[in-house]
Design a protein around this motif. Structure first.
Motif, PDB file in Angstrom:
ATOM      1  N   ALA A   1      -5.428  -1.579 -18.530  1.00  0.00           N
ATOM      2  CA  ALA A   1      -4.453  -2.370 -19.289  1.00  0.00           C
ATOM      3  C   ALA A   1      -4.153  -3.689 -18.576  1.00  0.00           C
ATOM      4  O   ALA A   1      -4.017  -4.737 -19.224  1.00  0.00           O
ATOM      5  CB  ALA A   1      -3.168  -1.573 -19.498  1.00  0.00           C
ATOM      6  N   GLY A   2      -4.078  -3.658 -17.255  1.00  0.00           N
ATOM      7  CA  GLY A   2      -3.848  -4.880 -16.491  1.00  0.00           C
ATOM      8  C   GLY A   2      -4.999  -5.863 -16.614  1.00  0.00           C
ATOM      9  O   GLY A   2      -4.784  -7.076 -16.750  1.00  0.00           O
ATOM     10  N   VAL A   3      -6.223  -5.350 -16.576  1.00  0.00           N
ATOM     11  CA  VAL A   3      -7.401  -6.217 -16.749  1.00  0.00           C
ATOM     12  C   VAL A   3      -7.395  -6.806 -18.157  1.00  0.00           C
ATOM     13  O   VAL A   3      -7.630  -8.003 -18.340  1.00  0.00           O
ATOM     14  CB  VAL A   3      -8.710  -5.450 -16.459  1.00  0.00           C
ATOM     15  N   ALA A   4      -7.104  -5.984 -19.158  1.00  0.00           N
ATOM     16  CA  ALA A   4      -7.055  -6.468 -20.547  1.00  0.00           C
ATOM     17  C   ALA A   4      -6.022  -7.582 -20.693  1.00  0.00           C
ATOM     18  O   ALA A   4      -6.297  -8.618 -21.312  1.00  0.00           O
ATOM     19  CB  ALA A   4      -6.748  -5.324 -21.505  1.00  0.00           C
ATOM     20  N   ALA A   5      -4.849  -7.382 -20.108  1.00  0.00           N
ATOM     21  CA  ALA A   5      -3.804  -8.404 -20.194  1.00  0.00           C
ATOM     22  C   ALA A   5      -4.255  -9.697 -19.509  1.00  0.00           C
ATOM     23  O   ALA A   5      -4.007 -10.793 -20.020  1.00  0.00           O
ATOM     24  CB  ALA A   5      -2.514  -7.882 -19.563  1.00  0.00           C
ATOM     25  N   GLY A   6      -4.920  -9.577 -18.379  1.00  0.00           N
ATOM     26  CA  GLY A   6      -5.413 -10.761 -17.679  1.00  0.00           C
ATOM     27  C   GLY A   6      -6.463 -11.505 -18.485  1.00  0.00           C
ATOM     28  O   GLY A   6      -6.418 -12.732 -18.594  1.00  0.00           O
ATOM     29  N   LEU A   7      -7.411 -10.771 -19.061  1.00  0.00           N
ATOM     30  CA  LEU A   7      -8.470 -11.420 -19.839  1.00  0.00           C
ATOM     31  C   LEU A   7      -7.919 -12.057 -21.113  1.00  0.00           C
ATOM     32  O   LEU A   7      -8.444 -13.061 -21.583  1.00  0.00           O
ATOM     33  CB  LEU A   7      -9.577 -10.416 -20.166  1.00  0.00           C
ATOM     34  N   ALA A   8      -6.852 -11.488 -21.652  1.00  0.00           N
ATOM     35  CA  ALA A   8      -6.232 -12.050 -22.857  1.00  0.00           C
ATOM     36  C   ALA A   8      -5.545 -13.380 -22.578  1.00  0.00           C
ATOM     37  O   ALA A   8      -5.161 -14.089 -23.517  1.00  0.00           O
ATOM     38  CB  ALA A   8      -5.248 -11.052 -23.466  1.00  0.00           C
ATOM     39  N   THR A   9      -5.400 -13.763 -21.311  1.00  0.00           N
ATOM     40  CA  THR A   9      -4.836 -15.082 -20.997  1.00  0.00           C
ATOM     41  C   THR A   9      -5.879 -16.189 -21.102  1.00  0.00           C
ATOM     42  O   THR A   9      -5.517 -17.359 -21.083  1.00  0.00           O
ATOM     43  CB  THR A   9      -4.202 -15.116 -19.583  1.00  0.00           C
TER      44      THR A   9
ATOM     45  N   GLY B   1      -2.475  -7.114 -10.084  1.00  0.00           N
ATOM     46  CA  GLY B   1      -1.027  -6.988  -9.990  1.00  0.00           C
ATOM     47  C   GLY B   1      -0.567  -5.902  -9.038  1.00  0.00           C
ATOM     48  O   GLY B   1       0.514  -5.338  -9.200  1.00  0.00           O
ATOM     49  N   GLY B   2      -1.390  -5.586  -8.034  1.00  0.00           N
ATOM     50  CA  GLY B   2      -1.038  -4.557  -7.057  1.00  0.00           C
ATOM     51  C   GLY B   2      -1.432  -3.144  -7.469  1.00  0.00           C
ATOM     52  O   GLY B   2      -1.187  -2.189  -6.734  1.00  0.00           O
ATOM     53  N   LEU B   3      -2.086  -2.984  -8.615  1.00  0.00           N
ATOM     54  CA  LEU B   3      -2.509  -1.652  -9.073  1.00  0.00           C
ATOM     55  C   LEU B   3      -3.746  -1.151  -8.340  1.00  0.00           C
ATOM     56  O   LEU B   3      -3.962   0.046  -8.224  1.00  0.00           O
ATOM     57  CB  LEU B   3      -2.797  -1.671 -10.580  1.00  0.00           C
ATOM     58  N   ALA B   4      -4.572  -2.078  -7.866  1.00  0.00           N
ATOM     59  CA  ALA B   4      -5.828  -1.721  -7.202  1.00  0.00           C
ATOM     60  C   ALA B   4      -5.841  -2.280  -5.787  1.00  0.00           C
ATOM     61  O   ALA B   4      -5.085  -3.198  -5.461  1.00  0.00           O
ATOM     62  CB  ALA B   4      -7.014  -2.277  -7.986  1.00  0.00           C
ATOM     63  N   VAL B   5      -6.729  -1.735  -4.974  1.00  0.00           N
ATOM     64  CA  VAL B   5      -6.955  -2.287  -3.638  1.00  0.00           C
ATOM     65  C   VAL B   5      -7.757  -3.570  -3.781  1.00  0.00           C
ATOM     66  O   VAL B   5      -7.434  -4.591  -3.191  1.00  0.00           O
ATOM     67  CB  VAL B   5      -7.689  -1.265  -2.740  1.00  0.00           C
ATOM     68  N   ASP B   6      -8.829  -3.512  -4.590  1.00  0.00           N
ATOM     69  CA  ASP B   6      -9.616  -4.699  -4.884  1.00  0.00           C
ATOM     70  C   ASP B   6     -10.601  -4.409  -5.997  1.00  0.00           C
ATOM     71  O   ASP B   6     -10.747  -3.275  -6.442  1.00  0.00           O
ATOM     72  CB  ASP B   6     -10.325  -5.242  -3.641  1.00  0.00           C
TER      73      ASP B   6
ATOM     74  N   SER C   1      -1.800  14.847  -6.191  1.00  0.00           N
ATOM     75  CA  SER C   1      -1.002  15.641  -7.119  1.00  0.00           C
ATOM     76  C   SER C   1      -0.449  14.839  -8.291  1.00  0.00           C
ATOM     77  O   SER C   1       0.069  15.408  -9.251  1.00  0.00           O
ATOM     78  CB  SER C   1       0.172  16.288  -6.373  1.00  0.00           C
ATOM     79  N   ASP C   2      -0.552  13.513  -8.240  1.00  0.00           N
ATOM     80  CA  ASP C   2      -0.007  12.671  -9.314  1.00  0.00           C
ATOM     81  C   ASP C   2      -0.828  11.384  -9.404  1.00  0.00           C
ATOM     82  O   ASP C   2      -0.554  10.419  -8.688  1.00  0.00           O
ATOM     83  CB  ASP C   2       1.466  12.354  -9.059  1.00  0.00           C
ATOM     84  N   PRO C   3      -1.831  11.341 -10.297  1.00  0.00           N
ATOM     85  CA  PRO C   3      -2.709  10.186 -10.377  1.00  0.00           C
ATOM     86  C   PRO C   3      -2.044   8.929 -10.939  1.00  0.00           C
ATOM     87  O   PRO C   3      -2.689   7.886 -11.032  1.00  0.00           O
ATOM     88  CB  PRO C   3      -3.851  10.651 -11.276  1.00  0.00           C
ATOM     89  N   SER C   4      -0.780   8.998 -11.265  1.00  0.00           N
ATOM     90  CA  SER C   4      -0.086   7.786 -11.715  1.00  0.00           C
ATOM     91  C   SER C   4       0.569   7.051 -10.546  1.00  0.00           C
ATOM     92  O   SER C   4       0.992   5.908 -10.704  1.00  0.00           O
ATOM     93  CB  SER C   4       0.982   8.147 -12.759  1.00  0.00           C
ATOM     94  N   VAL C   5       0.624   7.702  -9.374  1.00  0.00           N
ATOM     95  CA  VAL C   5       1.328   7.133  -8.227  1.00  0.00           C
ATOM     96  C   VAL C   5       0.325   6.652  -7.184  1.00  0.00           C
ATOM     97  O   VAL C   5      -0.614   7.365  -6.825  1.00  0.00           O
ATOM     98  CB  VAL C   5       2.269   8.193  -7.595  1.00  0.00           C
ATOM     99  N   ALA C   6       0.558   5.452  -6.678  1.00  0.00           N
ATOM    100  CA  ALA C   6      -0.312   4.887  -5.640  1.00  0.00           C
ATOM    101  C   ALA C   6      -0.103   5.619  -4.323  1.00  0.00           C
ATOM    102  O   ALA C   6       1.002   6.024  -3.990  1.00  0.00           O
ATOM    103  CB  ALA C   6      -0.016   3.410  -5.449  1.00  0.00           C
ATOM    104  N   ALA C   7      -1.193   5.783  -3.585  1.00  0.00           N
ATOM    105  CA  ALA C   7      -1.127   6.343  -2.231  1.00  0.00           C
ATOM    106  C   ALA C   7      -1.103   5.191  -1.241  1.00  0.00           C
ATOM    107  O   ALA C   7      -1.392   4.044  -1.585  1.00  0.00           O
ATOM    108  CB  ALA C   7      -2.310   7.266  -1.967  1.00  0.00           C
TER     109      ALA C   7
END
Length: 154
Positions: A10-18, A108-113, A147-153
């Motif tokens: 979703a973050g990539v989609a939002a970025g490309l939509a700019t 936006g901080g969701l990925a390492v790179d 245990s929770d794939p929505s939370v960053a480690a």
């Protein structure tokens, strides 16, 4: 609870939509359920499922010492073309996409790179004619709790 992978796409989609050429409704989509209507071309479709995702356990990477995963997925940025000169059109659009993706390699901080891995214009191997689509594949690395794939480690 959304999987971090969904948040990344979703973050990539939002970025490309700019990118002005892709700012309209349905110009950038995660997956599609039908062919892209001609009036929407060029358009972008995002997909991670074709190549799957790799992960490796990361002991004690949560805030309370819980295990996590180092994850890596291949994200396909599929470009649907409209121009008769598909090679030129694909190169022009690729330049726009590559420049935008490099503006925020952490999404936006969701990925390492993220890193561009491959670029391909689809061509009919029997005729050599372009098939009206191309693909830029990015390797996206990120970390989650096991245990929770929505939370960053950490």
């Amino acid at each position: 609870m959304a999987h971090r992978r969904s948040l990344i796409v979703a973050g990539v989609a939002a970025g490309l939509a700019t990118i002005p050429e892709f700012s309209g409704p349905r110009k950038v989509a995660r997956g599609r359920f039908a062919a892209v209507p001609q009036e929407l071309l060029p358009a972008i479709t995002l997909s991670w499922g074709e190549a799957g995702e790799n992960s490796g356990r990361r002991p004690s990477s949560g805030p309370n010492g819980e295990d996590g995963y180092d994850r890596s997925m291949a994200l396909s940025v599929i470009v649907h073309l409209r121009d008769d000169d598909a090679e030129e059109e694909f190169d022009r659009i690729s330049a726009l996409i590559e420049a935008r993706m490099e503006q925020d390699v952490t999404i936006g901080g969701l990925a390492v790179d993220l890193e561009l891995q491959t670029t391909r214009l689809f061509v009919d191997p029997r005729t050599g004619l372009p098939l009206g689509a191309g693909n830029l594949t990015y390797q996206v690395r990120y970390k989650t709790l096991a245990s929770d794939p929505s939370v960053a480690a950490l």
